[in-house]
Design an enzyme around this catalytic site. Sequence first.
Site, PDB file in Angstrom:
ATOM      1  N   GLY A  34      10.032  16.165  17.355  1.00  0.00           N
ATOM      2  CA  GLY A  34       8.734  16.007  16.703  1.00  0.00           C
ATOM      3  C   GLY A  34       8.825  15.096  15.502  1.00  0.00           C
ATOM      4  O   GLY A  34       7.879  14.370  15.176  1.00  0.00           O
TER       5      GLY A  34
ATOM      6  N   GLY B 123      -5.845  25.161 -18.444  1.00  0.00           N
ATOM      7  CA  GLY B 123      -7.096  25.541 -17.792  1.00  0.00           C
ATOM      8  C   GLY B 123      -7.757  24.364 -17.098  1.00  0.00           C
ATOM      9  O   GLY B 123      -7.134  23.642 -16.301  1.00  0.00           O
ATOM     10  N   GLY B 124      -9.031  24.150 -17.431  1.00  0.00           N
ATOM     11  CA  GLY B 124      -9.826  23.097 -16.794  1.00  0.00           C
ATOM     12  C   GLY B 124      -9.196  21.724 -16.947  1.00  0.00           C
ATOM     13  O   GLY B 124      -9.410  20.840 -16.116  1.00  0.00           O
TER      14      GLY B 124
HETATM   15  C1  HXC Z   1     -11.764  24.979 -29.054  1.00  0.00           C
HETATM   16  C2  HXC Z   1      -9.577  24.713 -29.538  1.00  0.00           C
HETATM   17  C3  HXC Z   1      -9.238  24.904 -28.179  1.00  0.00           C
HETATM   18  C4  HXC Z   1     -10.284  25.170 -27.275  1.00  0.00           C
HETATM   19  C5  HXC Z   1      -7.431  24.550 -29.270  1.00  0.00           C
HETATM   20  N1  HXC Z   1      -8.426  24.484 -30.162  1.00  0.00           N
HETATM   21  N2  HXC Z   1      -7.897  24.828 -28.046  1.00  0.00           N
HETATM   22  N3  HXC Z   1     -10.834  24.726 -29.962  1.00  0.00           N
HETATM   23  N4  HXC Z   1     -11.531  25.182 -27.754  1.00  0.00           N
HETATM   24  N5  HXC Z   1     -10.043  25.348 -25.980  1.00  0.00           N
HETATM   25  C6  HXC Z   1      -8.332  24.226 -31.599  1.00  0.00           C
HETATM   26  C7  HXC Z   1      -7.676  25.357 -32.360  1.00  0.00           C
HETATM   27  O1  HXC Z   1      -8.610  26.351 -32.669  1.00  0.00           O
HETATM   28  C8  HXC Z   1      -7.187  24.617 -33.591  1.00  0.00           C
HETATM   29  O2  HXC Z   1      -8.286  24.406 -34.434  1.00  0.00           O
HETATM   30  C9  HXC Z   1      -6.797  23.269 -33.039  1.00  0.00           C
HETATM   31  O3  HXC Z   1      -7.499  23.123 -31.806  1.00  0.00           O
HETATM   32  C10 HXC Z   1      -5.319  23.129 -32.741  1.00  0.00           C
HETATM   33  O4  HXC Z   1      -4.932  24.232 -31.924  1.00  0.00           O
HETATM   34  P1  HXC Z   1      -3.622  25.116 -32.214  1.00  0.00           P
HETATM   35  O5  HXC Z   1      -3.762  26.345 -31.428  1.00  0.00           O
HETATM   36  O6  HXC Z   1      -3.423  25.232 -33.702  1.00  0.00           O
HETATM   37  O7  HXC Z   1      -2.490  24.168 -31.631  1.00  0.00           O
HETATM   38  P2  HXC Z   1      -1.142  24.587 -30.913  1.00  0.00           P
HETATM   39  O8  HXC Z   1      -0.450  25.655 -31.659  1.00  0.00           O
HETATM   40  O9  HXC Z   1      -0.408  23.299 -30.698  1.00  0.00           O
HETATM   41  O10 HXC Z   1      -1.550  25.184 -29.492  1.00  0.00           O
HETATM   42  C11 HXC Z   1      -2.191  24.364 -28.537  1.00  0.00           C
HETATM   43  C12 HXC Z   1      -2.725  25.218 -27.370  1.00  0.00           C
HETATM   44  C13 HXC Z   1      -3.609  26.376 -27.941  1.00  0.00           C
HETATM   45  C14 HXC Z   1      -1.538  25.832 -26.610  1.00  0.00           C
HETATM   46  C15 HXC Z   1      -3.494  24.312 -26.449  1.00  0.00           C
HETATM   47  O11 HXC Z   1      -4.530  25.804 -28.875  1.00  0.00           O
HETATM   48  C16 HXC Z   1      -4.369  27.094 -26.882  1.00  0.00           C
HETATM   49  O12 HXC Z   1      -3.822  27.992 -26.225  1.00  0.00           O
HETATM   50  N6  HXC Z   1      -5.663  26.760 -26.739  1.00  0.00           N
HETATM   51  C17 HXC Z   1      -6.509  27.447 -25.781  1.00  0.00           C
HETATM   52  C18 HXC Z   1      -6.158  27.054 -24.374  1.00  0.00           C
HETATM   53  C19 HXC Z   1      -7.145  27.627 -23.393  1.00  0.00           C
HETATM   54  O13 HXC Z   1      -7.035  28.819 -23.036  1.00  0.00           O
HETATM   55  N7  HXC Z   1      -8.206  26.823 -23.081  1.00  0.00           N
HETATM   56  C20 HXC Z   1      -9.318  27.275 -22.326  1.00  0.00           C
HETATM   57  C21 HXC Z   1      -8.892  27.159 -20.884  1.00  0.00           C
HETATM   58  S1  HXC Z   1     -10.113  27.727 -19.823  1.00  0.00           S
HETATM   59  P3  HXC Z   1      -8.171  24.397 -36.020  1.00  0.00           P
HETATM   60  O14 HXC Z   1      -9.569  24.148 -36.471  1.00  0.00           O
HETATM   61  O15 HXC Z   1      -7.613  25.697 -36.408  1.00  0.00           O
HETATM   62  O16 HXC Z   1      -7.235  23.245 -36.333  1.00  0.00           O
HETATM   63  C22 HXC Z   1     -10.802  26.378 -19.246  1.00  0.00           C
HETATM   64  C23 HXC Z   1     -11.929  26.676 -18.338  1.00  0.00           C
HETATM   65  C24 HXC Z   1     -12.359  25.475 -17.578  1.00  0.00           C
HETATM   66  O17 HXC Z   1     -10.430  25.312 -19.536  1.00  0.00           O
HETATM   67  C25 HXC Z   1     -12.144  25.707 -16.109  1.00  0.00           C
HETATM   68  C26 HXC Z   1     -12.711  24.567 -15.320  1.00  0.00           C
HETATM   69  C27 HXC Z   1     -12.128  24.555 -13.910  1.00  0.00           C
END
Ligand code: HXC
Length: 506
Positions: free
Chosen positions: A402, A167-168
Amino acid sequence: MNNSEFQSLSLAAENGGGQAAIQRQRNAGKKTARERIELLLDDDTFVETDKFVVHDCNVYGMDKKRYPGDGVVTGYGKIDGRIVYVYAFDFTVNGGSLGRANASKIVKLQKLALKNGAPIIALNDSGGARIQEGVNALSGYSEIFYQNVKASGVIPQISAILGPCAGGACYSPALTDFIFMVKDLSYMFVTGPDVVKAVTHEEISKSELGGSTTHTSVSGVAHFVGRDEEETLMMIRELISFIPSNNMEDSSMRDTHDTAKRECPKLDTLIPEDPNIPYDMKELIEEVVDEGYLFEVMAGFAKNIIVGFARIGGRTVGIVANQPLHLAGVLDIDASDKAARFIRFCDCFDIPVVTFEDVPGFLPGKDQEYGGIIRHGAKIMYAYAEATVPKITLITRKAYGGAYIVMSSKESGCDVNMAYPGAEIAVMGADGAVNILHRKAEGDERQHAVDDYKALFSNPLRAAEKGYIDEIILPRDTRNRILDALEMTQNKSEVNPPKKHGNMPL
Ligand code: HXC
């Protein structure tokens, strides 16, 4: 707080999300943020900033997930004795997610780097916007992106992707100058496989969607890939060695073990007489540059053009070269984007551009036209013409149409234009020209027409007679003539007309 209380708080900060989370990080084959910084920088040079920053989010149990430093390690240190700023996402703390507090740490560092004129390096390993912080997280990203843009062209900005970058988290790297990835460890995508499946019904794995192979050979988003984290971090150190710290510093000089002036006899026989037989332009470059070393950028993407850093006489130069080994060195959409972006980096940071040209033209076809080759091809012309750094071009064989014009021709503002005696500088190749001028000719008549065209244009004399090239040189003199040209242009001072900024085709 007494000294020992301070020391235990400091140790707690260094422990990130705790031993269990660190173990999970290791099990995933990844290093911790602090280990990465230690590997990247010269020994004992890291000075940490904002070690005790914490977030103030109290929803969704976040009050129990508050760690000193808040999941990003920030600070400055040295690479080969030169100051760099660095920040590393700590995945062990809330998945390295970005919230308002750690975003402010990053922004503070970005401002320091800009004010003090030194490169900034981001080590990414993050789940993206911290979901629990809502719009505060988005605000943090906005401010980081804004600083990326303000710093662009003033200080080098480098990103390494050392884990997920979702994402971001993708956009700050995309706004920086160079992106490094690690084979089988890092991936970048705006939306992950689950969202892709829901929206487009495509099934695709994480690595196929946004792994290092995808981004270094298909999308062109990333510039470098290392086998593992160590190699990747060492590649960043190497890149830093080639580039100045900011746009006001002279481009880097370094002692070389190479002899300044030397002939390159191997080049006399490198290029086949038959213009349809390819040769490896990298061999030519490696004969010419110091110690035979080219630090190639985007080596796996658009292989029909080569770009990278090298040194000649100890001075950093940017190399741009057509590669006859791939697609005959033709210019297409990807090659145009790759070259234009690299030339613009060199121009930002006062690095002379040396161009080796052997190009049969732009790639014809519906895919290219529909994809906008006109718009993309124009980027190379724009980038060369806009660049005020020393520009030196050597035509090694073909320079047609070109593509001749855009590959830093004399009239597009090049400082020194040279050609080998066997160079062909023409609107097109002899066969293509005869197909148009003598459409109906066949057999001997056609062959005579081809021979006539070749006699007229299959040498650099027509261009030399008009001053479109300055010198015809023997291949063995390549390094010496380029060295002379670099010395001759070293005090070049050229300024573009005053403007807010140009309107480059995008
Ligand atoms: C809060 C998060 C997080 C997030 C992960 N964690 N991503 N907490 N916000 N975005 C936390 C999990 O809850 C977990 O907490 C710990 O981090 C480790 O994550 P896991 O999922 O256990 O790790 P893994 O299996 O290695 O997977 C990693 C990952 C997955 C693929 C990155 O966590 C994931 O899909 N995260 C979300 C990605 C996403 O959609 N992000 C938002 C994008 S939108 P605990 O406490 O359980 O250990 C965005 C908008 C901005 O960014 C746009 C601006 C242009």
